[in-house]
Design a protein around this motif. Structure first.
Motif, short mmCIF file in Angstrom:
data_model
loop_
_atom_site.label_atom_id
_atom_site.label_comp_id
_atom_site.label_asym_id
_atom_site.label_seq_id
_atom_site.Cartn_x
_atom_site.Cartn_y
_atom_site.Cartn_z
N HIS A 434 8.81 -8.91 3.22
CA HIS A 434 8.55 -8.49 1.84
C HIS A 434 8.82 -9.66 0.92
CE1 HIS A 434 8.46 -4.46 3.49
NE2 HIS A 434 9.61 -4.72 4.07
N ILE A 437 7.06 -11.80 -5.25
CA ILE A 437 5.73 -12.07 -5.81
C ILE A 437 5.91 -12.67 -7.20
CG2 ILE A 437 3.50 -11.00 -6.39
CD1 ILE A 437 4.55 -8.53 -4.71
N ARG A 448 -1.50 -4.32 -10.63
CA ARG A 448 -2.26 -4.81 -9.46
C ARG A 448 -1.33 -5.02 -8.25
NH1 ARG A 448 -5.36 -7.71 -12.98
NH2 ARG A 448 -4.15 -9.63 -12.69
N ALA A 449 -0.11 -5.50 -8.52
CA ALA A 449 0.84 -5.72 -7.42
C ALA A 449 1.21 -4.38 -6.77
CB ALA A 449 2.09 -6.42 -7.94
N GLU A 451 -0.64 -1.66 -6.75
CA GLU A 451 -1.81 -1.16 -6.00
C GLU A 451 -1.95 -1.88 -4.66
OE1 GLU A 451 -4.41 0.21 -9.89
OE2 GLU A 451 -4.85 -1.71 -8.93
N GLN A 452 -1.73 -3.18 -4.71
CA GLN A 452 -1.81 -3.98 -3.48
C GLN A 452 -0.76 -3.50 -2.46
OE1 GLN A 452 -4.00 -6.10 -2.54
NE2 GLN A 452 -2.96 -6.90 -0.71
N ALA A 453 0.45 -3.22 -2.98
CA ALA A 453 1.53 -2.76 -2.10
C ALA A 453 1.16 -1.42 -1.47
CB ALA A 453 2.84 -2.64 -2.87
N GLU A 454 0.57 -0.52 -2.27
CA GLU A 454 0.12 0.79 -1.77
C GLU A 454 -0.90 0.60 -0.64
OE1 GLU A 454 0.45 3.92 -1.90
OE2 GLU A 454 1.99 4.14 -3.42
N LYS A 455 -1.84 -0.33 -0.88
CA LYS A 455 -2.90 -0.57 0.10
C LYS A 455 -2.30 -1.09 1.42
CE LYS A 455 -6.95 -3.37 0.36
NZ LYS A 455 -7.05 -4.74 0.02
N GLU A 456 -1.38 -2.02 1.26
CA GLU A 456 -0.76 -2.60 2.48
C GLU A 456 0.01 -1.53 3.25
OE1 GLU A 456 1.43 -6.02 1.16
OE2 GLU A 456 -0.42 -7.07 0.61
N GLN A 457 0.71 -0.65 2.49
CA GLN A 457 1.48 0.42 3.13
C GLN A 457 0.54 1.33 3.94
OE1 GLN A 457 4.74 0.71 3.18
NE2 GLN A 457 4.73 2.62 4.35
N GLU A 459 -2.32 0.56 5.21
CA GLU A 459 -2.78 -0.17 6.40
C GLU A 459 -1.71 -0.17 7.50
OE1 GLU A 459 -5.62 -3.22 3.87
OE2 GLU A 459 -3.84 -4.04 4.88
#
Ligand code: F0G
Length: 466
Positions: A434, A437, A448-449, A451-457, A459
């Motif tokens: 982790h 950033i 945006r950070a 949202e990106q974290a949500e997306k990675e989670q 995945e």
């Protein structure tokens, strides 16, 4: 402040003696280097009249429980609360204490899922006053140093012993001398020794070189040595096991797993387990296993290559600097407790250590790299069938996360393994990282950070599905 109260000392304190672990010689006094006057081996503390003072296990458990309600400094110490099994003092004011011990036993549900061992616990000694298990031993050894009239105490250290010793010396009005390997201990630990007023010498050698020099120094100068060669240290460290068993309502776990460096702690825990069984406090022994870093695996090699009969020392190298030790002083004691409890000894790689540390951290429980060898070791012992999934396991976490922030930062930034790691290891480590950033200070950037974290989670969860 309310007047301090203490539960009545219901049991007459037992006297203690020093016994050589090799030739068995008994003595009332120990030489300044804590070695046998006849054969030069290490000493241990024994209590020959325990039988006469008839320590009734039920009574002991009830006295120790009662003391948890007391406000007296000696009872507020999670070490001295168990004083019937420690070297006795004339009065409780003699104690140098920072209220050590009293550390939590955590469940590890996520690591339980990872390993497939549902009954998995961590005894977190990193929550002691100076952030490591050393405090439990130091309160006893520093107390006896002051009683013996010493003005100076000294140790060689990979960092935690020095932090702890410096704190207890300061509390007890003594001066302290620290010998540490230059460049090989974390700033966190070094800074503790500085703040507590130690004379801190960074020697151009490794831990083993520092310890060798200290052993010579104590024969030349009136300084009291507080390494775990000092058997008073191990008596204090025994209380980790007493407190653990009390937390488990005196039902022994199947396994206790501990990191191994200079091998004092494993020896102390093993001694406590054997004494507890002898006194009838527990019905059976847990298996005590020791885990080392591959690059500092003297005990592993001693057992594999020499059947535990002679020490195979190594040139130690590991990022788990707390256990970067190649010539462990207490190896004979450790071999004895491993054999007596039926425990195992294993080694783990640098990558396995880093992964285990991050997995424990992901539970909200921070530990330093040396502590994480326990989880990494458990995975190996499970693969070998030595630990069965249905058994209960306690990992001893020896030091706090804050002891080595460089390691943690490098891990999360992906810089820990300079030469890189193979693809398989890299895939295992990636979801655990982790990194911080760096962003412009705008709402958009932060959203945006997120949202990106949500997306990675999402995945990660997808990838984890069987
Ligand atoms: N874990 C931590 C965090 C340690 O600091 C140490 C030892 C160990 C495990 C190993 O314990 O030596 O009793 O087998 N640190 C010592 C020091 C050597 O100087 O702080 P051990």
């Amino acid at each position: 402040m309310p007047p301090s109260t203490t539960s009545a000392p219901a049991v007459r304190p037992a006297s203690f003696r020093f016994r050589c672990i090799a030739c068995g010689d008994l003595s009332d006094r120990a030489a300044q280097n804590f070695r046998c006057a006849h054969c030069g081996d290490l000493l241990e503390i024994v209590y020959p009249d325990w039988k006469e003072v008839s320590l009734d296990p039920a009574r002991l458990k009830s006295i120790w429980g009662e003391r948890r309600l007391s406000q007296s400094p000696i009872d507020l110490s999670g070490v001295w609360r168990f004083r019937e099994l420690l070297p006795s003092l004339d009065n409780s004011d003699q104690v140098i204490t920072l209220r050590e011990g009293n550390t939590p036993l955590y469940e590890l549900p996520q690591c339980a899922r990872i390993t497939g061992v549902p009954r998995l616990f961590a005894k977190h000694q990193g929550l002691n006053p100076t952030g490591s298990f050393k405090d439990a031993g130091m309160t006893v050894a520093a107390t006896f140093a002051r009683l013996a009239g010493f003005r100076w105490v000294a140790c060689a250290s990979t960092g935690n012993t020095s932090a702890s010793m410096a704190a207890y010396a300061a509390r007890g009005g003594m001066r302290s001398l620290v010998l540490v390997p230059e460049g090989k201990i974390s700033w966190s630990k070094l800074s503790q020794a500085l703040d507590y007023g130690a004379v801190t010498c960074q020697l151009r050698t490794d831990f083993d070189g520092c310890l060798r020099l200290l052993q010579e120094l104590v024969l030349r100068a009136p300084v009291y040595q507080l390494n775990s060669i000092n058997p008073f240290r191990l008596e204090g460290q025994k209380t980790l096991a007493l407190e653990l068993l009390e937390q488990l309502d005196w039902q022994p776990p199947d396994h206790i797993i501990v990191p191994g460096g200079n091998l004092g702690n494993s020896s102390a825990i093993g001694k406590a387990l054997l004494e507890m069984r002898e006194l009838g406090l527990i019905p059976r022994l847990p298996k005590l296993s020791v885990i080392q870093a591959e690059g500092a695996n003297a005990l592993v090699r001693t057992l594999r290559e020499a059947g535990g009969k002679r020490l195979v020392n190594v040139q130690a190298e590991t990022r788990a600097t707390a256990i970067r030790i190649g010539n462990p002083a207490s190896w004979k004691k450790a071999v004895h407790v491993l054999e007596a409890t039926g425990g195992a000894c294993e080694q783990v790689s640098e990558i396995e250590i880093a992964q285990a540390k991050a997995e424990i951290g992901a539970e909200g429980i921070g530990s330093e790299p040396a502590s994480a060898v326990t989880l990494a070791g458990l995975k190996k012992l499970l693969k070998q069938g030595f630990v069965k999934p249905e058994e209960s396991v306690v990992l001893v976490l020896t030091g706090n996360l804050l002891k080595d922030p460089d390691f943690t930062m490098e891990f999360h930034r992906g810089d820990l393994f300079k030469d890189g790691v193979d693809e398989k290891a890299s895939a295992a480590l990636r979801p655990l990282r982790h990194p911080p950033i760096i962003l412009d200070a705008t709402l958009d950037a932060v959203i945006r950070a997120l949202e990106q974290a949500e997306k990675e989670q999402a995945e990660k969860e997808q990838a984890a599905k069987p």
